[in-house]
Write an enzyme that holds these catalytic residues in place. Structure first.
Site, PDB file in Angstrom:
ATOM      1  N   VAL A 134      54.120 -16.728   1.193  1.00  0.00           N
ATOM      2  CA  VAL A 134      53.560 -16.197   2.447  1.00  0.00           C
ATOM      3  C   VAL A 134      53.715 -14.684   2.538  1.00  0.00           C
ATOM      4  CG1 VAL A 134      53.940 -18.306   3.784  1.00  0.00           C
ATOM      5  CG2 VAL A 134      55.696 -16.521   3.791  1.00  0.00           C
ATOM      6  N   GLU A 135      54.313 -14.072   1.531  1.00  0.00           N
ATOM      7  CA  GLU A 135      54.460 -12.614   1.578  1.00  0.00           C
ATOM      8  C   GLU A 135      53.647 -11.982   0.447  1.00  0.00           C
ATOM      9  OE1 GLU A 135      58.392 -11.183   3.015  1.00  0.00           O
ATOM     10  OE2 GLU A 135      58.995 -13.265   2.892  1.00  0.00           O
ATOM     11  N   MET A 136      54.288 -11.636  -0.665  1.00  0.00           N
ATOM     12  CA  MET A 136      53.540 -10.945  -1.713  1.00  0.00           C
ATOM     13  C   MET A 136      53.010 -11.905  -2.785  1.00  0.00           C
ATOM     14  SD  MET A 136      56.056  -7.648  -1.723  1.00  0.00           S
ATOM     15  CE  MET A 136      55.218  -6.510  -2.808  1.00  0.00           C
TER      16      MET A 136
END
Lengths: 344, 344
Positions: A134-136
């Site tokens: 859900v981030e990088m």
């Protein structure tokens, strides 16, 4: 002539810290420490100019993410108090992370990283968002392939890790980012000046706020160098905050699986807190005054009056320090060997 | 002694530009001009230090977007050649824009802005992405409400537009951004040095590439100060490129509605082209060499050999200039009056 000398001496006294005997200052010094102007020694990661410079490049490097569009700075924006003014972080494909992005400023002085302290230091922390879907949304293998595809990075890693045979590694990426982040200190806020003996650093309202901050008990969990960030505390020990604020998050229990750690979080540093709305792990509260009142109810079992909360907010604004001066790095060009960005 | 003097004079000649008589240099000067070290005069928008500083803040200001997460710098990243290494731009909610983000570097020297030239200058351009639903997705009213909610911005606008009664306007936002962007010049690339008389600035391969660039006809559309960017040309005048490259985009005809403008685009500046992959309005091509060969087929009706394309690429890499040195601004804190970010 005698009169003039006496006057002069009286005028000079405050700047010499002679009034450091000031009882509020004495009390404050029992709770808080001025933040040093530079980073501490980092375990297993001696700071060098080359490593810090490489870390800065990596911090601003969107090609560490699979989309090649999200960098550390996307959510820990150094133009905005090291955070993002979002309730919870935006990530790959515009997904929302589960928690509010904590500021990276002064983070090196926290006892551990993340709201639940699951990373023991900044180098461990740095590996998390790079890989989180859900981030990088990237993998260590792809990160290394990306970095090795650009000769300038290979050269920078060699200089930053001169003893390593194969310096371009995921661990070294994290170490370089840690080295840069360790330099992100915001010294010289009004409270720091006060603690160092300048009794004129706080005005009357700010002193009232400081007195309340100590007497009500806030300083018990928000003390030390970082005015917080040094231990874990149950959120809602006196009264459970609203579901909106709690967001169903069991905090540190997710890491330790201990019943006692349910709803326990690392207390956030309050340095630069006026720059890092919205507040709490959920980012559910935008108003600093409201956040202060919620803390009164939840942690102190005391309903703070509007006036008290306003004085405390005035004090909290004295925690805004000198922001780091960052020159944007110039990142090397992608090459034919650089992996292409993932679209979604 | 005489011999030594002659040798010395011979050694010094190149640095004195005495070989400026060099026939390639003479020819190159008919096509290209070195880029000035600073911005030109801007019509209706005199540059001041205050305006440029405000413009820099606005350029890095995610709160100009409705999500408060996307700034000008998100797609025109000044750490990466003023562009984003994406085929087409990422925008609000992770939507994809229809075209590749053009670099903001040296854009002030383009004849007009956007691939189709629909904005006559940078101030007109700046208003586009802020409002486009697939980009920053905001409205002028919300932008003004946001900026007016922060006293520091109100003060900065007053200083930047001292004659204005109500300085915080959408037009003035755009003017300040234009002022900052006008300073984003990358002078002193190898070709600039060559054009200024330093015949040692280009090596043998780069000279070969330059010769080919002129003799094949590339310089006819990529000349002037910006090595392009000065007029509109039909893409595929000799042979239509693949559907992937064209991406069904009718170019300038969308603006002028003229049949003659179908598939016509402003030629991009080739300054810093090695930093601004992928290429074309569609961003469909990642390799600079491949892009060069496509241009040979499409515009010159000539199949360039691999060797020719490689020399031209070597020449194109001499167009990378000194990147602007940008100190990250410190943006003011949101206040209780600042609109909250839109989540999606």
């Amino acid at each position: 002539m005698k009169k003039i000398v006496v006057l002069l001496v009286l005028c000079l006294l405050p700047s010499l810290g002679v009034f450091a005997g000031d009882s509020l200052m004495k009390e404050a010094r029992q709770y808080f420490k001025p933040i040093p102007f530079g980073p501490p020694e980092i375990k297993d990661n001696p700071l060098t100019v080359e490593k810090i410079e490489l870390g800065k490049m990596l911090f601003f490097e969107p090609r560490l993410s699979s989309s090649q569009w999200i960098s550390c700075n996307s959510c820990h924006n150094l133009a905005m108090g090291g955070a993002d003014y979002q309730e919870t972080a935006v990530g790959h494909g515009w997904q929302r992370g589960p928690r509010n992005s904590p500021t990276v400023l002064n983070a090196v002085y926290n006892v551990a990283q993340f709201w639940d302290g699951r990373a023991k230091d900044l180098k461990e922390q740095a590996k998390g968002p790079v890989q989180a879907s859900v981030e990088m949304n990237n993998t260590p293998e792809k990160v290394i392939e990306t970095l090795k595809s650009m000769p300038e990075y290979v050269e920078m890693f060699k200089k930053a890790f001169p003893m390593d045979k194969d310096p371009v590694t995921f661990d070294n990426m994290a170490k370089a980012i840690e080295a840069f982040e360790a330099t992100l200190i915001t010294p010289n806020c009004k409270l720091d000046k006060f603690l160092r003996g300048d009794e004129t650093a706080l005005n009357g309202d700010e002193r009232k706020g400081l007195k309340l901050f100590i007497s009500k008990g806030c300083a018990d969990c928000h003390g030390g160098i970082n005015i917080g960030g040094d231990d874990y505390y149950t959120f809602g020990v006196e009264k459970k905050p609203s579901d909106k604020v709690m967001a169903g998050d069991k905090g540190r229990a997710k890491v330790t699986h201990a019943k006692d750690d349910e709803f326990s979080f690392r207390s956030p540093s309050l340095r630069n807190v006026e720059l890092t709305a919205p507040y709490f792990h959920s980012g559910a509260v935008w108003s600093l005054k409201e956040a202060v009142k919620i803390m009164g109810d939840a942690q102190l079992g005391e309903t703070l009056t509007d006036e008290e909360a306003e004085y405390i907010v005035k004090f909290l604004k004295t925690l805004t320090g000198e922001q780091p001066k960052i020159t944007l790095p110039v990142l090397p060009p992608s090459t034919d060997k650089t992996p292409k960005p993932v679209k979604r």
